[in-house]
Motif scaffolding. Structure first.
Motif, PDB file in Angstrom:
ATOM      1  N   GLY A   1      30.873  -2.454 111.919  1.00 22.91           N
ATOM      2  CA  GLY A   1      30.825  -3.679 111.119  1.00 22.91           C
ATOM      3  C   GLY A   1      29.992  -3.523 109.867  1.00 22.91           C
ATOM      4  N   CYS A   2      29.798  -2.284 109.420  1.00 23.39           N
ATOM      5  CA  CYS A   2      29.033  -2.032 108.192  1.00 23.39           C
ATOM      6  C   CYS A   2      29.934  -2.162 106.973  1.00 23.39           C
ATOM      7  CB  CYS A   2      28.440  -0.622 108.212  1.00 23.39           C
ATOM      8  SG  CYS A   2      27.084  -0.404 109.383  1.00 23.39           S
ATOM      9  N   GLY A   3      29.315  -2.499 105.831  1.00 19.69           N
ATOM     10  CA  GLY A   3      30.057  -2.508 104.587  1.00 19.69           C
ATOM     11  C   GLY A   3      30.450  -1.097 104.180  1.00 19.69           C
ATOM     12  N   MET A   4      31.508  -0.988 103.364  1.00 18.78           N
ATOM     13  CA  MET A   4      31.951   0.316 102.877  1.00 18.78           C
ATOM     14  C   MET A   4      31.884   0.331 101.351  1.00 18.78           C
ATOM     15  SD  MET A   4      35.193   1.300 105.358  1.00 18.78           S
ATOM     16  CE  MET A   4      36.293   0.091 104.611  1.00 18.78           C
ATOM     17  N   GLN A   5      31.575   1.490 100.811  1.00 20.27           N
ATOM     18  CA  GLN A   5      31.499   1.652  99.361  1.00 20.27           C
ATOM     19  C   GLN A   5      32.029   3.031  98.975  1.00 20.27           C
ATOM     20  OE1 GLN A   5      27.356   1.514  98.241  1.00 20.27           O
ATOM     21  NE2 GLN A   5      26.783   3.206  99.584  1.00 20.27           N
ATOM     22  N   ARG A   6      32.443   3.145  97.723  1.00 17.94           N
ATOM     23  CA  ARG A   6      32.910   4.432  97.223  1.00 17.94           C
ATOM     24  C   ARG A   6      31.752   5.120  96.505  1.00 17.94           C
ATOM     25  NH1 ARG A   6      37.539   6.734  96.941  1.00 17.94           N
ATOM     26  NH2 ARG A   6      38.609   4.852  97.615  1.00 17.94           N
ATOM     27  N   ILE A   7      31.483   6.366  96.876  1.00 20.88           N
ATOM     28  CA  ILE A   7      30.422   7.140  96.252  1.00 20.88           C
ATOM     29  C   ILE A   7      30.981   8.493  95.822  1.00 20.88           C
ATOM     30  CG2 ILE A   7      28.648   6.014  97.654  1.00 20.88           C
ATOM     31  CD1 ILE A   7      28.468   8.627  99.286  1.00 20.88           C
ATOM     32  N   PHE A   8      30.221   9.183  94.977  1.00 20.06           N
ATOM     33  CA  PHE A   8      30.615  10.531  94.558  1.00 20.06           C
ATOM     34  C   PHE A   8      29.662  11.537  95.201  1.00 20.06           C
ATOM     35  CE2 PHE A   8      32.593   7.914  91.375  1.00 20.06           C
ATOM     36  CZ  PHE A   8      33.792   8.568  91.127  1.00 20.06           C
ATOM     37  N   LYS A   9      30.243  12.520  95.882  1.00 18.93           N
ATOM     38  CA  LYS A   9      29.456  13.542  96.552  1.00 18.93           C
ATOM     39  C   LYS A   9      30.104  14.890  96.332  1.00 18.93           C
ATOM     40  CE  LYS A   9      27.401  14.701 101.025  1.00 18.93           C
ATOM     41  NZ  LYS A   9      27.252  14.309 102.452  1.00 18.93           N
ATOM     42  N   ASP A  10      29.333  15.822  95.823  1.00 17.17           N
ATOM     43  CA  ASP A  10      29.822  17.180  95.551  1.00 17.17           C
ATOM     44  C   ASP A  10      31.056  17.163  94.653  1.00 17.17           C
ATOM     45  OD1 ASP A  10      27.811  18.185  97.219  1.00 17.17           O
ATOM     46  OD2 ASP A  10      29.081  18.022  99.005  1.00 17.17           O
ATOM     47  N   GLY A  11      31.069  16.224  93.721  1.00 14.36           N
ATOM     48  CA  GLY A  11      32.175  16.147  92.767  1.00 14.36           C
ATOM     49  C   GLY A  11      33.389  15.408  93.271  1.00 14.36           C
ATOM     50  N   TYR A  12      33.307  14.857  94.496  1.00 13.68           N
ATOM     51  CA  TYR A  12      34.450  14.145  95.070  1.00 13.68           C
ATOM     52  C   TYR A  12      34.094  12.681  95.305  1.00 13.68           C
ATOM     53  CZ  TYR A  12      36.467  18.759  95.994  1.00 13.68           C
ATOM     54  OH  TYR A  12      36.964  20.033  95.857  1.00 13.68           O
ATOM     55  N   SER A  13      35.095  11.827  95.203  1.00 17.50           N
ATOM     56  CA  SER A  13      34.936  10.411  95.515  1.00 17.50           C
ATOM     57  C   SER A  13      35.260  10.198  96.989  1.00 17.50           C
ATOM     58  CB  SER A  13      35.868   9.561  94.641  1.00 17.50           C
ATOM     59  OG  SER A  13      35.834   8.213  95.041  1.00 17.50           O
ATOM     60  N   ILE A  14      34.311   9.657  97.744  1.00 22.82           N
ATOM     61  CA  ILE A  14      34.520   9.425  99.173  1.00 22.82           C
ATOM     62  C   ILE A  14      34.084   8.011  99.532  1.00 22.82           C
ATOM     63  CG2 ILE A  14      34.148  11.867  99.723  1.00 22.82           C
ATOM     64  CD1 ILE A  14      31.390  11.039 100.822  1.00 22.82           C
ATOM     65  N   LEU A  15      34.550   7.543 100.686  1.00 23.52           N
ATOM     66  CA  LEU A  15      34.099   6.270 101.219  1.00 23.52           C
ATOM     67  C   LEU A  15      32.894   6.505 102.119  1.00 23.52           C
ATOM     68  CD1 LEU A  15      37.359   4.334 102.204  1.00 23.52           C
ATOM     69  CD2 LEU A  15      35.712   3.721 100.435  1.00 23.52           C
ATOM     70  N   SER A  16      31.930   5.609 102.020  1.00 21.92           N
ATOM     71  CA  SER A  16      30.715   5.722 102.820  1.00 21.92           C
ATOM     72  C   SER A  16      30.285   4.329 103.256  1.00 21.92           C
ATOM     73  CB  SER A  16      29.603   6.382 102.004  1.00 21.92           C
ATOM     74  OG  SER A  16      28.359   6.323 102.679  1.00 21.92           O
ATOM     75  N   VAL A  17      29.493   4.252 104.322  1.00 15.26           N
ATOM     76  CA  VAL A  17      28.905   2.965 104.673  1.00 15.26           C
ATOM     77  C   VAL A  17      27.881   2.602 103.602  1.00 15.26           C
ATOM     78  CG1 VAL A  17      29.267   3.252 107.147  1.00 15.26           C
ATOM     79  CG2 VAL A  17      27.135   4.056 106.118  1.00 15.26           C
ATOM     80  N   THR A  18      27.653   1.334 103.410  1.00 17.55           N
ATOM     81  CA  THR A  18      26.728   0.876 102.370  1.00 17.55           C
ATOM     82  C   THR A  18      25.289   1.220 102.724  1.00 17.55           C
ATOM     83  OG1 THR A  18      26.738  -1.304 103.432  1.00 17.55           O
ATOM     84  CG2 THR A  18      28.243  -0.974 101.573  1.00 17.55           C
ATOM     85  N   ASP A  19      24.431   1.199 101.724  1.00 17.96           N
ATOM     86  CA  ASP A  19      23.043   1.619 101.899  1.00 17.96           C
ATOM     87  C   ASP A  19      22.279   0.735 102.881  1.00 17.96           C
ATOM     88  OD1 ASP A  19      23.547   3.588 100.032  1.00 17.96           O
ATOM     89  OD2 ASP A  19      22.816   2.392  98.340  1.00 17.96           O
ATOM     90  N   ASP A  20      22.687  -0.542 103.003  1.00 16.82           N
ATOM     91  CA  ASP A  20      21.954  -1.444 103.890  1.00 16.82           C
ATOM     92  C   ASP A  20      22.376  -1.303 105.355  1.00 16.82           C
ATOM     93  OD1 ASP A  20      24.467  -2.462 103.582  1.00 16.82           O
ATOM     94  OD2 ASP A  20      23.854  -4.531 103.224  1.00 16.82           O
ATOM     95  N   CYS A  21      23.337  -0.446 105.646  1.00 16.56           N
ATOM     96  CA  CYS A  21      23.781  -0.236 107.020  1.00 16.56           C
ATOM     97  C   CYS A  21      22.772   0.646 107.744  1.00 16.56           C
ATOM     98  CB  CYS A  21      25.163   0.421 107.039  1.00 16.56           C
ATOM     99  SG  CYS A  21      25.750   0.808 108.699  1.00 16.56           S
ATOM    100  N   ARG A  22      22.223   0.148 108.836  1.00 16.19           N
ATOM    101  CA  ARG A  22      21.164   0.869 109.541  1.00 16.19           C
ATOM    102  C   ARG A  22      21.736   1.771 110.635  1.00 16.19           C
ATOM    103  NH1 ARG A  22      18.911  -4.432 109.786  1.00 16.19           N
ATOM    104  NH2 ARG A  22      19.326  -4.363 112.006  1.00 16.19           N
ATOM    105  N   ILE A  23      22.811   2.461 110.317  1.00 19.16           N
ATOM    106  CA  ILE A  23      23.387   3.394 111.267  1.00 19.16           C
ATOM    107  C   ILE A  23      22.523   4.656 111.323  1.00 19.16           C
ATOM    108  CG2 ILE A  23      24.900   4.441 109.534  1.00 19.16           C
ATOM    109  CD1 ILE A  23      26.979   4.828 111.706  1.00 19.16           C
ATOM    110  N   ALA A  24      22.356   5.219 112.527  1.00 16.57           N
ATOM    111  CA  ALA A  24      21.519   6.406 112.694  1.00 16.57           C
ATOM    112  C   ALA A  24      22.387   7.628 112.963  1.00 16.57           C
ATOM    113  CB  ALA A  24      20.547   6.200 113.859  1.00 16.57           C
ATOM    114  N   THR A  25      21.847   8.777 112.581  1.00 14.29           N
ATOM    115  CA  THR A  25      22.537  10.043 112.823  1.00 14.29           C
ATOM    116  C   THR A  25      22.170  10.566 114.209  1.00 14.29           C
ATOM    117  OG1 THR A  25      22.489  10.603 110.467  1.00 14.29           O
ATOM    118  CG2 THR A  25      22.822  12.410 112.027  1.00 14.29           C
ATOM    119  N   ARG A  26      23.192  10.857 115.001  1.00 20.76           N
ATOM    120  CA  ARG A  26      22.925  11.450 116.298  1.00 20.76           C
ATOM    121  C   ARG A  26      22.738  12.950 116.181  1.00 20.76           C
ATOM    122  NH1 ARG A  26      25.199  14.218 120.404  1.00 20.76           N
ATOM    123  NH2 ARG A  26      27.123  14.516 119.225  1.00 20.76           N
ATOM    124  N   LYS A  27      23.633  13.617 115.413  1.00 17.21           N
ATOM    125  CA  LYS A  27      23.597  15.076 115.342  1.00 17.21           C
ATOM    126  C   LYS A  27      24.074  15.612 114.005  1.00 17.21           C
ATOM    127  CE  LYS A  27      25.172  19.095 118.021  1.00 17.21           C
ATOM    128  NZ  LYS A  27      25.978  19.533 119.200  1.00 17.21           N
TER     129      LYS A  27
END
Length: 312
Positions: free
Chosen positions: A120-146
């Motif tokens: 249920g996080c917001g999604m945004q388009r960002i540029f990473k390594d020269g590519y445009s990708i979809l990512s969760v928004t900065d305010d999403c408090r999702i954690a990295t498991r691995k």
């Protein structure tokens, strides 16, 4: 004599006027009738559809395509489901998409609803390594498991896993799958050799945007209930039991998942085990379609050519 003449003249004049008035009245009546007929012919016609059977919108119609069993299946909440579904024939589809083409169209659809499915996080388009990708928004408090490279990146998840529907096709288990001098196995063989698999893999009704690490962790696991609610993804209400091979989604999307399974079963004959189907029936009742699920269904129908009939 003159008086008699005047009387006759007046009488004749009166009769003439009467005939003229009668003729004018007849003409006006005719013109009025013509005008009415013309206006009626210009009115738009309305197609009156036959009245739906109330049973068609009942959740009790979401059931077995295995017609060999004449007995009804009952859920734990005593909801009786008829052994034969109301959808007696395959749903017609103009779908010509493969997985890659479907993802392009889905990005357009989700501009109207930039929310990921699992968290249920917001999604945004960002540029990473020269590519445009979809990512969760900065305010999403999702954690990295691995995997930090995929934990916030949005990927397109098959709700009915590719391994689930693919393993029911001959291409998935083919041992001699030669393509351009290479021997392929499983999903790679199906992608290169089986149009039916490509259509199933690219069916937009079965695809949702989710965080990449969760997509990978869920893999081909079925959905279910995991006691203990041990969360490994921060604020994201999604759990995976790797030992039991089960993934537990948040309550708000469980009905969406169930209706996707029903669709894939009806559209492609994907098999669902009876115990698992009982759980999905419960989820369908617990979580009815919301406005976005219905809107999404219509958006996909306009592009792909068919809708999920289990979304009412």
């Amino acid at each position: 004599m003159i008086n008699n003449y005047l009387v006759e003249l007046n009488t004749a004049d009166s009769q003439s006027r009467t005939k003229s008035e009668d003729w004018i009245s007849t003409l006006l009546g005719f013109l009025t009738l013509v005008s009415i007929l013309y206006l009626v012919s210009c009115l738009p016609t309305r197609n009156v559809s036959p009245k739906k059977n109330s049973n068609q919108v009942s959740s009790a119609s979401f059931l077995d395509t295995d017609h060999s069993d004449s007995k009804p299946i009952e859920s734990d909440r005593n909801i009786t489901i008829p052994a034969e579904s109301i959808f007696a024939e395959q749903i017609p589809s103009k779908n010509k998409f493969n997985f890659r083409a479907a993802k392009i169209e889905l990005r357009k659809i989700y501009k109207n609803h930039p929310i990921d499915f699992y968290c249920g996080c917001g999604m945004q388009r960002i540029f990473k390594d020269g590519y445009s990708i979809l990512s969760v928004t900065d305010d999403c408090r999702i954690a990295t498991r691995k995997d930090p490279n995929r934990s916030r990146r949005i990927e397109w998840e098959h709700i009915v896993a590719a391994g689930h529907f693919g393993s029911q096709l001959a291409c998935w288990t083919k041992t001699n799958c030669q393509v351009n001098g290479r021997n392929l196995r499983g999903r790679k063989c199906c992608v290169k050799t089986d149009p039916a698999f490509n259509q199933m893999e690219g069916d937009m009704h079965n695809l949702r945007p989710v965080p990449g690490e969760i997509n990978n962790d869920r893999g081909n696991f079925d959905f279910g209930i995991i006691p203990g609610e041990i969360r490994k993804y921060g604020s994201c209400d999604f759990e995976v039991d790797f030992r039991k091979k089960i993934a537990e989604p948040r309550e708000e999307i469980r009905g969406d998942i169930a209706r996707t399974y029903f669709y894939m079963e009806k559209q492609y004959g994907v098999k669902i085990q009876s115990n698992y189907k009982k759980l999905l029936i419960e989820w369908n009742l617990m979580d009815p379609p919301d406005d976005w699920e219905r809107s999404r269904n219509l958006f996909i129908e306009k592009i792909q050519g068919n809708r999920n009939p289990f979304i009412q």
